[in-house]
Design an enzyme around this catalytic site. Structure first.
Site, PDB file in Angstrom:
ATOM      1  N   ASP A 238      -0.207  -5.914  -6.626  1.00 50.43           N
ATOM      2  CA  ASP A 238       0.320  -4.559  -6.618  1.00 50.43           C
ATOM      3  C   ASP A 238       0.983  -4.373  -5.260  1.00 50.43           C
ATOM      4  O   ASP A 238       0.685  -5.066  -4.287  1.00 50.43           O
ATOM      5  CB  ASP A 238      -0.794  -3.536  -6.840  1.00 50.43           C
ATOM      6  CG  ASP A 238      -0.265  -2.212  -7.372  1.00 50.43           C
ATOM      7  OD1 ASP A 238       0.951  -1.953  -7.236  1.00 50.43           O
ATOM      8  OD2 ASP A 238      -1.062  -1.428  -7.913  1.00 50.43           O
ATOM      9  N   TRP A 239       1.889  -3.426  -5.164  1.00 50.83           N
ATOM     10  CA  TRP A 239       2.724  -3.300  -3.973  1.00 50.83           C
ATOM     11  C   TRP A 239       1.859  -2.897  -2.764  1.00 50.83           C
ATOM     12  O   TRP A 239       1.362  -1.785  -2.691  1.00 50.83           O
ATOM     13  CB  TRP A 239       3.832  -2.289  -4.236  1.00 50.83           C
ATOM     14  CG  TRP A 239       5.092  -2.904  -4.788  1.00 50.83           C
ATOM     15  CD1 TRP A 239       6.351  -2.705  -4.287  1.00 50.83           C
ATOM     16  CD2 TRP A 239       5.249  -3.796  -5.897  1.00 50.83           C
ATOM     17  NE1 TRP A 239       7.273  -3.433  -5.015  1.00 50.83           N
ATOM     18  CE2 TRP A 239       6.628  -4.117  -6.007  1.00 50.83           C
ATOM     19  CE3 TRP A 239       4.370  -4.385  -6.791  1.00 50.83           C
ATOM     20  CZ2 TRP A 239       7.133  -4.975  -6.980  1.00 50.83           C
ATOM     21  CZ3 TRP A 239       4.867  -5.237  -7.767  1.00 50.83           C
ATOM     22  CH2 TRP A 239       6.225  -5.525  -7.854  1.00 50.83           C
TER      23      TRP A 239
END
Length: 810
Positions: A238-239
């Site tokens: 995930d970012w």
């Protein structure tokens, strides 16, 4: 279509053999926010990945802009919470196909979805992006969506793996959960989607699971995902979820997003150079990434066209088939278009049709319900605003005007629910109640006109203690850009309300089984309720609910005539076929969802009273009779035995229950299975107890469930790379850094303008972001060495910190 990344493995491996160490390491992180890095020397081009689960959110302005409020126009379908109520995998596949076509048109190689996290508690701010409280339903729908998108030659990213069930402390919190619950509830939807549909990527979550960050988690990424489930794709962070890059790579985290400016790539090179990371591990990862890039580049050769009008029509059909008629006293609905109707509530004219955050779509158009109702009725309709969506507190004048409008009508259609500021990515709700103005308006309008239809607009369940006031309730969730016209079609009978609840609607927050332990604190949340999530709790302990899991009314009636189950079935490779005969005994065509639950009344391990194990949706004409089949495999009867580290079928009698909801069981059959010879002693531990009003799980019981001591939550000090800005703000230096970081982050993210919900989301995100994440996308140009120097200073080592800082500056 092309075979996807797996079909390009050999070609990718050959390319990787020709790469330098630096080139291979460079593939392991993104180029900016949305692109993968090219290796131009070898003809390996960059590809784009982008959000989101219910619509394409591709950034405008060159394609690598970070902001959440500037994307290209795309169809906004109903959110996952709404679509799940369709209980229709075929419909989800259609949506996936449409999304895939839009991705091809915009040259997007991977669409970041679907989200299959379990709805542990209604207050999770991101619940509108998730399907269900039940892992079977979530997994089946996700698999169909993945199949649809990937049929167009576009990849998907199954997320957020795993146990990511709240926004509070999402980047640092440790989800403490016993392995049986982990396997049966929180991993099961991922397992179904992976084994059934092989998404191109799986996205690891921000949080920790039992002490280890998901991106460093050998158990989750390699042992379970790859070795047990046979996942062939790549794992992407995930970012900002990358914790320890080299360790993460060894544990199965392939691609870091967004790009780290080469910082972590150099760490990988160094680790290979000094022998701490085998080059074969890097080669394996580089091959996975190169294979995805080769497959993603194939979309440029397609001539697929996306038709916005057809997709809008599909969005309208999906919305109608997902709307749930909760109540319909005296068959008030559908409405005759000749009746005198009043429309009340701002949502009717200014619809809330999606949530806020990374999934927020720039719609191609938006239908509002008021205009659609005017068109359906063929004349202007009386309208009262009832509330201001941006305001707080009571406005009695708006309520008084609404009451007058309602009193003069045969039927009042009242739109209430949750404004956008109440639920979003980045933060959780504080309680389940609707705004004070909405509740007061509802009470007043229903008192003035008992023939009131409430249209409920929300992304997640609300307190339902008002549910006996209106004559009818239509739950629309967040119904997408065509939701307004779908509402009008359902209310007037042009379409039936085809939805059934994908989650239980409790009366109030205190009824929720996980409520005593949600959301924990920023460092730890304990899943003491175990398997008792949603209906598994309510049905086991006989708790009253407003509307049960699987419930939904239509405009016709179905009779369940008989169920046939083979007597001599043995759990093995061949599934058990449950055959159900039912009749549409009403006067209109319509649909129903045949739900099959399995129960084991006598068990040596603790079990919920019943669990959904299969379902099918059926459409019948008036008077039509049909037989439908639902297949149950061995896992439908198995529980995870932590002692044997395997799924076991306990010998004895099982009950097959067929119904229209978890509380509306129409048919039953008993099946006796020989099962497995032994259930381990470790599987027979104490279970969560019930004290008459709520679950009671003392430390001794939770410790027995875990099979180990309950871990102690991390101390806030000394500060470290996973300390948050909120943590360090308790010091003078930390407060100064927090102010600077907040400003830099907002600038980096493109700002939120006048969008109050987006502003609140960003404020909450930056407040709870660990310091390490700012090296990736915080907007402050801080090196790894400078961050270490800052931590020394925050922990009191000012002299050493100054020396380190000066050295980092050269």
């Amino acid at each position: 279509m092309a075979a996807g990344p797996h079909g390009r493995h050999n070609e990718a491996a050959a390319l990787v053999q020709r790469m330098t160490l630096q080139e291979k390491a460079s593939l392991c992180s993104g180029r900016g926010f949305w692109h993968l890095k090219a290796v131009e020397r070898l003809g390996l081009g960059s590809v784009m990945v982008t959000d989101g689960p219910h619509g394409l959110r591709k950034q405008a302005r060159g394609g690598d802009h970070v902001g959440l409020n500037a994307s290209v126009p795309a169809t906004c379908f109903p959110t996952a919470a709404a679509m799940a109520c369709s209980w229709d995998p075929t419909l989800l596949r259609e949506v996936g196909e449409a999304l895939g076509r839009e991705c091809v048109q915009e040259d997007v190689a991977v669409l970041l979805g679907p989200g299959v996290n379990i709805k542990r508690h209604p207050l999770c701010g991101r619940n509108f992006e998730y399907y269900s409280e039940d892992p079977l339903l979530a997994g089946e729908l996700a698999a169909a969506w993945i199949d649809g998108v990937q049929s167009q030659g576009v990849g998907t990213s199954l997320k957020h793996y795993a146990v990511n069930n709240q926004e509070a402390g999402r980047m640092t919190v440790d989800a403490v959960v016993d392995e049986r619950t982990l396997r049966e509830i929180y991993l099961r939807a991922f397992e179904i989607a992976v084994t059934r549909s092989q998404p191109w990527t799986v996205m690891c979550a921000y949080n920790r699971v039992n002490g280890t960050y998901c991106g460093d988690n050998e158990f989750l990424l390699n042992e379970v995902l790859r070795r047990e489930w046979g996942f062939r794709g790549l794992v992407v962070s995930d970012w900002g979820a990358t914790n320890r890059r080299v360790q993460g790579l060894a544990c199965g985290l392939d691609l870091e997003m967004p790009g780290s400016g080469g910082m972590n790539d150099r760490l990988i090179e160094q680790a290979v150079g000094d022998g701490t990371l085998p080059e074969s591990v890097l080669d394996r990862t580089a091959t996975r990434i190169a294979a995805l890039m080769l497959a993603g580049a194939d979309i440029r050769a397609q001539d697929t066209e996306s038709d916005p009008d057809l997709h809008h029509a599909l969005a309208r059909r999906v919305a109608a088939e997902s709307m749930v008629l909760l109540r319909n006293d005296n068959a008030l609905l559908p409405l005759a278009t000749g009746s005198n109707v009043a429309v009340i509530g701002s949502f009717a004219q200014l619809p809330r049709f999606q949530g806020t955050g990374s999934s927020q779509v720039n719609p191609t158009r938006v239908d509002d319900a008021y205009s659609a109702l005017v068109e359906a009725f063929g004349r202007p309709l009386h309208f009262a605003r009832g509330y201001d969506q941006q305001a707080t507190g009571l406005d009695q004048s708006l309520i008084d005007a609404a009451v007058e409008t309602a009193r003069d009508a045969e039927v009042a259609i009242l739109f209430v629910g949750l404004p956008g500021i109440y639920e979003s990515e980045g933060f959780d709700r504080t309680d389940m109640r609707m705004p004070e103005q909405h509740l007061a308006l509802l009470e007043a309008v229903c008192a003035a006109n008992p023939r009131t239809v409430v249209v409920l607009v929300n992304g997640a369940p609300v307190d339902m203690t008002w549910a006996d006031r209106p004559a009818a309730i239509l739950a629309t969730y967040l119904a997408g850009q065509a939701g307004g016209s779908a509402i009008a079609e359902v209310l007037t009978g042009h379409r039936e309300p085809g939805g059934r609840l994908a989650e239980t609607l409790a009366w109030r927050q205190s009824d929720i089984p996980s409520d005593p332990w949600f959301p924990g604190n920023s460092r730890q949340v304990q899943y003491r309720e175990g398997l008792f999530v949603g209906y598994r709790y309510f049905d086991t302990f006989g708790r009253d609910v407003a509307f049960p899991f699987g419930h939904g009314l239509g405009y016709t009636h179905f009779d369940y005539e008989r169920v046939d189950v083979p007597v001599n079935w043995t759990p093995g490779e061949q599934p058990l076929t449950v055959r159900v005969t039912l009749t549409n005994s009403g006067e209109r065509a319509g649909s129903d969802v045949v739900q099959v639950y399995v129960a084991k009344p006598e068990s040596v391990v603790y079990r919920p009273a019943q669990e959904l194990r299969g379902f099918t949706k059926v459409f019948l004409q008036p008077g039509e009779i049909t037989e439908v089949s639902v297949q149950l495999d061995r896992r439908a009867f198995a529980c995870f035995d932590v002692g044997n580290n395997d799924w076991v079928v306990e010998p004895g009698d099982y009950e097959i229950r067929v119904g229209a909801s978890s509380r509306d069981i129409r048919l039953r059959r008993t099946l006796t299975l020989s099962g497995d010879s032994q259930v381990s002693e470790a599987a027979r531990h104490a279970a969560p107890g019930f004290n008459g009003t709520a679950l009671h799980v003392p430390d001794s019981v939770f410790q027995a469930m875990l099979g180990r001591h309950i871990p102690v939550a991390d101390p806030v000090r000394p500060f470290h790379r996973n300390s948050t800005l909120e943590d360090i703000a308790t010091t003078r230096l930390g407060a100064f850094i927090k102010r600077k970081a907040e400003a830099a982050f907002l600038q980096r993210m493109g700002g939120a303008g006048n969008d109050a919900t987006l502003n609140k989301m960003m404020e909450e995100m930056v407040r709870s972001m660990p310091l390490r994440a700012f090296l990736l996308f915080g907007g402050m140009k801080v090196s790894s060495d400078q961050l270490d120097a800052l931590l020394l200073a925050l922990n009191g080592g000012y002299v050493r910190s100054l020396v380190k800082l000066l050295r980092s500056l050269g």
